[in-house]
Design a protein around this motif. Structure first.
Motif, PDB file in Angstrom:
ATOM      1  N   LEU A 144     134.126 -67.888  46.951  1.00  0.00           N
ATOM      2  CA  LEU A 144     135.151 -68.675  46.264  1.00  0.00           C
ATOM      3  C   LEU A 144     135.632 -67.873  45.071  1.00  0.00           C
ATOM      4  CD1 LEU A 144     133.396 -72.159  46.274  1.00  0.00           C
ATOM      5  CD2 LEU A 144     135.315 -71.447  47.719  1.00  0.00           C
ATOM      6  N   ALA A 145     136.934 -67.887  44.827  1.00  0.00           N
ATOM      7  CA  ALA A 145     137.517 -67.052  43.778  1.00  0.00           C
ATOM      8  C   ALA A 145     136.890 -67.328  42.410  1.00  0.00           C
ATOM      9  CB  ALA A 145     139.025 -67.243  43.724  1.00  0.00           C
ATOM     10  N   ALA A 146     136.557 -68.592  42.159  1.00  0.00           N
ATOM     11  CA  ALA A 146     136.019 -68.961  40.847  1.00  0.00           C
ATOM     12  C   ALA A 146     134.666 -68.312  40.561  1.00  0.00           C
ATOM     13  CB  ALA A 146     135.902 -70.474  40.749  1.00  0.00           C
ATOM     14  N   ASN A 147     133.991 -67.846  41.592  1.00  0.00           N
ATOM     15  CA  ASN A 147     132.662 -67.254  41.415  1.00  0.00           C
ATOM     16  C   ASN A 147     132.708 -65.768  41.087  1.00  0.00           C
ATOM     17  OD1 ASN A 147     131.342 -69.699  42.012  1.00  0.00           O
ATOM     18  ND2 ASN A 147     131.479 -69.298  44.206  1.00  0.00           N
ATOM     19  N   PHE A 148     133.863 -65.149  41.209  1.00  0.00           N
ATOM     20  CA  PHE A 148     133.988 -63.703  40.992  1.00  0.00           C
ATOM     21  C   PHE A 148     134.692 -63.455  39.667  1.00  0.00           C
ATOM     22  CE2 PHE A 148     132.571 -61.834  44.986  1.00  0.00           C
ATOM     23  CZ  PHE A 148     132.436 -62.974  45.757  1.00  0.00           C
ATOM     24  N   HIS A 149     134.131 -62.518  38.868  1.00  0.00           N
ATOM     25  CA  HIS A 149     134.636 -62.365  37.516  1.00  0.00           C
ATOM     26  C   HIS A 149     135.326 -61.037  37.251  1.00  0.00           C
ATOM     27  CE1 HIS A 149     130.534 -60.791  37.643  1.00  0.00           C
ATOM     28  NE2 HIS A 149     130.907 -59.950  36.699  1.00  0.00           N
ATOM     29  N   ILE A 150     135.257 -60.097  38.193  1.00  0.00           N
ATOM     30  CA  ILE A 150     135.956 -58.821  38.028  1.00  0.00           C
ATOM     31  C   ILE A 150     136.873 -58.640  39.235  1.00  0.00           C
ATOM     32  CG2 ILE A 150     135.733 -56.315  37.873  1.00  0.00           C
ATOM     33  CD1 ILE A 150     133.068 -56.717  36.481  1.00  0.00           C
ATOM     34  N   TRP A 151     138.131 -58.350  38.954  1.00  0.00           N
ATOM     35  CA  TRP A 151     139.154 -58.275  39.997  1.00  0.00           C
ATOM     36  C   TRP A 151     139.965 -56.995  39.875  1.00  0.00           C
ATOM     37  CZ3 TRP A 151     139.884 -62.137  43.670  1.00  0.00           C
ATOM     38  CH2 TRP A 151     139.151 -63.326  43.456  1.00  0.00           C
ATOM     39  N   GLY A 152     140.441 -56.526  41.027  1.00  0.00           N
ATOM     40  CA  GLY A 152     141.423 -55.454  41.029  1.00  0.00           C
ATOM     41  C   GLY A 152     142.812 -56.041  40.880  1.00  0.00           C
ATOM     42  N   GLN A 153     143.816 -55.157  40.922  1.00  0.00           N
ATOM     43  CA  GLN A 153     145.196 -55.599  40.705  1.00  0.00           C
ATOM     44  C   GLN A 153     145.872 -56.048  41.988  1.00  0.00           C
ATOM     45  OE1 GLN A 153     144.333 -52.509  41.222  1.00  0.00           O
ATOM     46  NE2 GLN A 153     145.864 -51.805  42.705  1.00  0.00           N
ATOM     47  N   GLY A 154     145.267 -55.757  43.132  1.00  0.00           N
ATOM     48  CA  GLY A 154     145.803 -56.196  44.415  1.00  0.00           C
ATOM     49  C   GLY A 154     146.616 -55.131  45.127  1.00  0.00           C
ATOM     50  N   THR A 155     146.696 -55.268  46.444  1.00  0.00           N
ATOM     51  CA  THR A 155     147.526 -54.395  47.270  1.00  0.00           C
ATOM     52  C   THR A 155     148.199 -55.265  48.321  1.00  0.00           C
ATOM     53  OG1 THR A 155     147.545 -52.351  48.592  1.00  0.00           O
ATOM     54  CG2 THR A 155     145.630 -53.784  48.865  1.00  0.00           C
ATOM     55  N   GLN A 156     149.495 -55.050  48.505  1.00  0.00           N
ATOM     56  CA  GLN A 156     150.293 -55.928  49.366  1.00  0.00           C
ATOM     57  C   GLN A 156     150.173 -55.512  50.825  1.00  0.00           C
ATOM     58  OE1 GLN A 156     152.069 -58.728  48.609  1.00  0.00           O
ATOM     59  NE2 GLN A 156     152.604 -58.947  50.775  1.00  0.00           N
ATOM     60  N   VAL A 157     149.954 -56.499  51.676  1.00  0.00           N
ATOM     61  CA  VAL A 157     149.950 -56.308  53.131  1.00  0.00           C
ATOM     62  C   VAL A 157     151.041 -57.193  53.718  1.00  0.00           C
ATOM     63  CG1 VAL A 157     148.662 -56.680  55.262  1.00  0.00           C
ATOM     64  CG2 VAL A 157     147.514 -55.696  53.255  1.00  0.00           C
ATOM     65  N   THR A 158     151.930 -56.588  54.488  1.00  0.00           N
ATOM     66  CA  THR A 158     153.004 -57.326  55.128  1.00  0.00           C
ATOM     67  C   THR A 158     152.958 -57.050  56.624  1.00  0.00           C
ATOM     68  OG1 THR A 158     154.382 -57.135  53.153  1.00  0.00           O
ATOM     69  CG2 THR A 158     155.489 -57.727  55.207  1.00  0.00           C
ATOM     70  N   VAL A 159     152.862 -58.142  57.407  1.00  0.00           N
ATOM     71  CA  VAL A 159     152.791 -58.014  58.859  1.00  0.00           C
ATOM     72  C   VAL A 159     154.032 -58.676  59.453  1.00  0.00           C
ATOM     73  CG1 VAL A 159     151.425 -58.426  60.925  1.00  0.00           C
ATOM     74  CG2 VAL A 159     150.289 -58.132  58.709  1.00  0.00           C
ATOM     75  N   SER A 160     154.796 -57.912  60.187  1.00  0.00           N
ATOM     76  CA  SER A 160     156.027 -58.441  60.778  1.00  0.00           C
ATOM     77  C   SER A 160     155.802 -58.745  62.256  1.00  0.00           C
ATOM     78  CB  SER A 160     157.159 -57.446  60.616  1.00  0.00           C
ATOM     79  OG  SER A 160     156.821 -56.205  61.206  1.00  0.00           O
ATOM     80  N   SER A 161     156.546 -59.749  62.737  1.00  0.00           N
ATOM     81  CA  SER A 161     156.384 -60.164  64.143  1.00  0.00           C
ATOM     82  C   SER A 161     157.284 -59.363  65.050  1.00  0.00           C
ATOM     83  CB  SER A 161     156.687 -61.645  64.265  1.00  0.00           C
ATOM     84  OG  SER A 161     157.986 -61.920  63.798  1.00  0.00           O
TER      85      SER A 161
END
Length: 126
Positions: A109-126
């Protein structure tokens, strides 16, 4: 303080694969959880997979239903890296993917984690 930096996101067609990476800076020791989360626009951040480590050993892995059978979480302790291999991608996998860590074993659960990265975008097209 550990810092996390994700990479490897991109755009793929449905059925394709991507491998996300998360580079951790700083020593990680004892028992700790590392995980991948994702967040699509307008939706809550959801856990995808978690790995439990103790010093240089992997103790267990856990997958949310969304990733079971398609995603594989792994850890390279020597390089202090976390990976998420994603196969058979679907348009509904489109989201910003985050790497996170917490001390000890924690539920995915997100609330249990206290250190995060900035994220990376994934886009999947049909």
């Amino acid at each position: 303080q550990v810092q996390l930096v994700e990479s490897g996101g991109g755009s793929v067609q449905a059925g394709g694969s991507l491998r996300l990476s998360c580079a951790a800076s700083g020593a990680m020791y004892g028992q700790y959880s590392m995980a991948w989360f994702r967040q699509a626009p307008g939706k809550e951040r959801e856990g995808v997979a978690r790995i439990l480590c103790e010093d240089y050993s992997v103790r267990d892995t856990y997958y949310a239903d969304s990733g079971k059978g398609r995603f594989t979480i792994s850890r390279d302790n020597a390089k202090n890296m976390l990976f998420l291999q994603m196969n058979s991608l679907k348009p509904e996998d489109t989201a910003n993917y985050y790497c996170a860590t917490a001390r000890g074993w924690v539920p995915l659960l997100a609330a249990n984690f206290h250190i995060w990265g900035q994220g990376t975008q994934v886009t999947v097209s049909s």
